[in-house]
Motif scaffolding. Structure first.
Motif, PDB file in Angstrom:
ATOM      1  N   ARG A  61      -7.574  -4.632  -2.148  1.00 50.78           N
ATOM      2  CA  ARG A  61      -6.688  -3.526  -2.500  1.00 50.78           C
ATOM      3  C   ARG A  61      -6.357  -3.544  -3.979  1.00 50.78           C
ATOM      4  NH1 ARG A  61      -2.030  -0.766   0.501  1.00 50.78           N
ATOM      5  NH2 ARG A  61      -0.888   0.238  -1.197  1.00 50.78           N
ATOM      6  N   ALA A  65      -7.254  -0.863  -6.942  1.00 51.46           N
ATOM      7  CA  ALA A  65      -6.239  -0.283  -7.823  1.00 51.46           C
ATOM      8  C   ALA A  65      -6.664  -0.384  -9.288  1.00 51.46           C
ATOM      9  CB  ALA A  65      -4.898  -0.978  -7.612  1.00 51.46           C
ATOM     10  N   SER A 191      -2.866   7.334  -1.485  1.00 56.06           N
ATOM     11  CA  SER A 191      -2.744   6.034  -0.841  1.00 56.06           C
ATOM     12  C   SER A 191      -4.073   5.314  -0.923  1.00 56.06           C
ATOM     13  CB  SER A 191      -2.331   6.191   0.627  1.00 56.06           C
ATOM     14  OG  SER A 191      -2.367   4.950   1.300  1.00 56.06           O
ATOM     15  N   ILE A 192      -4.058   4.072  -1.346  1.00 46.68           N
ATOM     16  CA  ILE A 192      -5.289   3.282  -1.391  1.00 46.68           C
ATOM     17  C   ILE A 192      -5.587   2.863   0.042  1.00 46.68           C
ATOM     18  CG2 ILE A 192      -6.414   1.249  -2.356  1.00 46.68           C
ATOM     19  CD1 ILE A 192      -4.474   1.397  -4.676  1.00 46.68           C
ATOM     20  N   SER A 298      -1.748  -0.673 -11.077  1.00 47.00           N
ATOM     21  CA  SER A 298      -1.444  -1.969 -10.460  1.00 47.00           C
ATOM     22  C   SER A 298       0.060  -2.149 -10.299  1.00 47.00           C
ATOM     23  CB  SER A 298      -2.019  -3.108 -11.304  1.00 47.00           C
ATOM     24  OG  SER A 298      -3.419  -3.040 -11.364  1.00 47.00           O
ATOM     25  N   ASP A 301       1.247   0.245  -7.568  1.00 49.93           N
ATOM     26  CA  ASP A 301       0.886  -0.261  -6.245  1.00 49.93           C
ATOM     27  C   ASP A 301       1.805  -1.405  -5.835  1.00 49.93           C
ATOM     28  OD1 ASP A 301      -0.852  -0.475  -3.900  1.00 49.93           O
ATOM     29  OD2 ASP A 301      -1.526  -2.349  -4.810  1.00 49.93           O
ATOM     30  N   ARG A 305       4.271  -1.198  -2.560  1.00 52.73           N
ATOM     31  CA  ARG A 305       4.139  -2.137  -1.443  1.00 52.73           C
ATOM     32  C   ARG A 305       5.409  -2.935  -1.181  1.00 52.73           C
ATOM     33  NH1 ARG A 305       1.245  -6.253  -1.904  1.00 52.73           N
ATOM     34  NH2 ARG A 305       0.633  -6.170  -4.088  1.00 52.73           N
ATOM     35  N   GLU A 312       5.760   1.147   3.398  1.00 56.76           N
ATOM     36  CA  GLU A 312       4.981   1.252   2.164  1.00 56.76           C
ATOM     37  C   GLU A 312       5.066   2.660   1.603  1.00 56.76           C
ATOM     38  OE1 GLU A 312       0.282   1.218   1.136  1.00 56.76           O
ATOM     39  OE2 GLU A 312       1.039  -0.534   2.211  1.00 56.76           O
ATOM     40  N   VAL A 315       1.007   4.950  -3.295  1.00 57.13           N
ATOM     41  CA  VAL A 315       1.012   4.677  -4.733  1.00 57.13           C
ATOM     42  C   VAL A 315       1.005   5.970  -5.542  1.00 57.13           C
ATOM     43  CG1 VAL A 315      -1.512   4.517  -4.859  1.00 57.13           C
ATOM     44  CG2 VAL A 315      -0.119   3.317  -6.542  1.00 57.13           C
TER      45      VAL A 315
END
Length: 335
Positions: A61, A65, A191-192, A298, A301, A305, A312, A315
């Protein structure tokens, strides 16, 4: 000498900040893993749970990102350079929406459900996203052209096209089952969704090929900023280079959307911040933008999280919350 080395020092600082954010993010989450335990896991002496969390969930993940952040930032920098428009961004202009619509249509017609996305589909989705992004870019420039393209007209047409593609996305989402509808909504908000190494491998070739190619073509961005007549006088094939750079920008945005969803404002904010740090020369601006984008996504994210853990925040919503005020500031500055 100091002034000449300043951009490289700044890029080194950005790289170090990325490393700090990366290793900090490894420790944080619903399951906390201490720095020493992270080190033990990397050395092969960690617990089975730590290995599962780090290698199967967090590392892929976080790698995604970094790749998406770099790709969207460079895409935005290219679009701003080609259009000579400081407000250009693949999310605001509707390119991300076009790519997202193409991916949702692919899943809807060929997969039937988002949970049925297989290995082959993971690698083919960036191609569909590229087609959707190219279609959106062509439509935007066609509608915005009126004896040239002005920054304000480009933004307004882009917002309109973005809304139109957004309506198309809603139509297909309403025809999905409730589970797929929720998954598509979360993904499209940025969303990743791919938390395994297959998604990393699906986007990695696009990033490692297109970003160096963009940096190689950076000198043409510098020339294009002088105006078409001056660029032609300097021997540049203006239209050919413009099309090539636009293709690179759209391909970067499309491949990132296929994995990370519709993340807006990152391609707008990152180049502006990088330009303030290293200047407007694109040989320096593009790599600095890539580092800035990777760092910002990063951090976003990590916030998404952990802020409301175990829940969550997508992002893309975090990036939008941070980037929207800056976009409004830039819009006010446009003459």
């Amino acid at each position: 000498m100091a002034a000449k080395n300043k951009p490289f020092i700044i890029m080194m600082i950005l790289f170090l900040l990325i490393l700090v954010t990366f290793f900090t993010s490894l420790n944080l989450g619903h399951i906390r893993i201490g720095p020493l335990d992270v080190l033990k896991t990397f050395l092969g002496a960690g617990t089975a749970q730590d290995q599962l969390v780090l290698f199967d969930f967090r590392l892929p993940r976080m790698t995604i990102a970094l790749l998406i952040g770099a790709g969207l930032a460079v895409s935005g920098a290219i679009l701003q350079g080609v259009s000579q428009n400081g407000l250009a961004d693949p999310g605001i202009l509707g390119i991300n929406a076009g790519a997202g619509l193409a991916v949702v249509m692919f899943i809807f017609f060929f997969q039937g459900t988002m949970t049925a996305v297989g290995t082959f589909s993971i690698f083919i989705m960036p191609l569909f996203a590229l087609i959707g992004g190219i279609g959106a870019a062509f439509l935007i420039y066609t509608l915005a052209w009126k004896q040239g393209v002005t920054p304000v007209r480009l933004i307004l047409v882009g917002i309109g096209v973005n809304a139109a593609f957004g309506a198309g996305l809603i139509i297909f989402q309403l025809r999905m089952n409730p589970t797929d509808f929720m998954q598509a909504t979360i993904w499209l908000s940025g969303s990743i969704w791919g938390t395994n190494w297959k998604f990393v491998l699906s986007v990695l070739p696009w990033i490692i090929f297109l970003i160096p190619l963009a940096i190689y073509k950076a000198r043409y961005l510098n020339i294009l900023n002088l105006g078409d007549h001056v660029a032609t006088g300097l021997g540049a094939a203006v239209e050919k280079e413009r099309r090539t750079l636009l293709f690179i920008a759209v391909a970067l945005a499309g491949s990132c959307v296929a994995v990370g969803g519709g993340i807006s404002f990152l391609g707008l904010v990152s180049p502006h911040l990088a330009r303030r740090l290293v200047g407007a020369k694109h040989q320096l601006l593009l790599p600095a933008s890539a580092l800035m984008g990777a760092l910002l996504l990063s951090i976003a994210d990590m916030i998404g999280r952990n802020l409301l853990a175990p829940s969550e925040i997508p992002v893309g919503l975090v990036v939008s919350a941070l980037g929207a005020p800056y976009f409004i500031y830039l819009l006010i500055k446009v003459d």
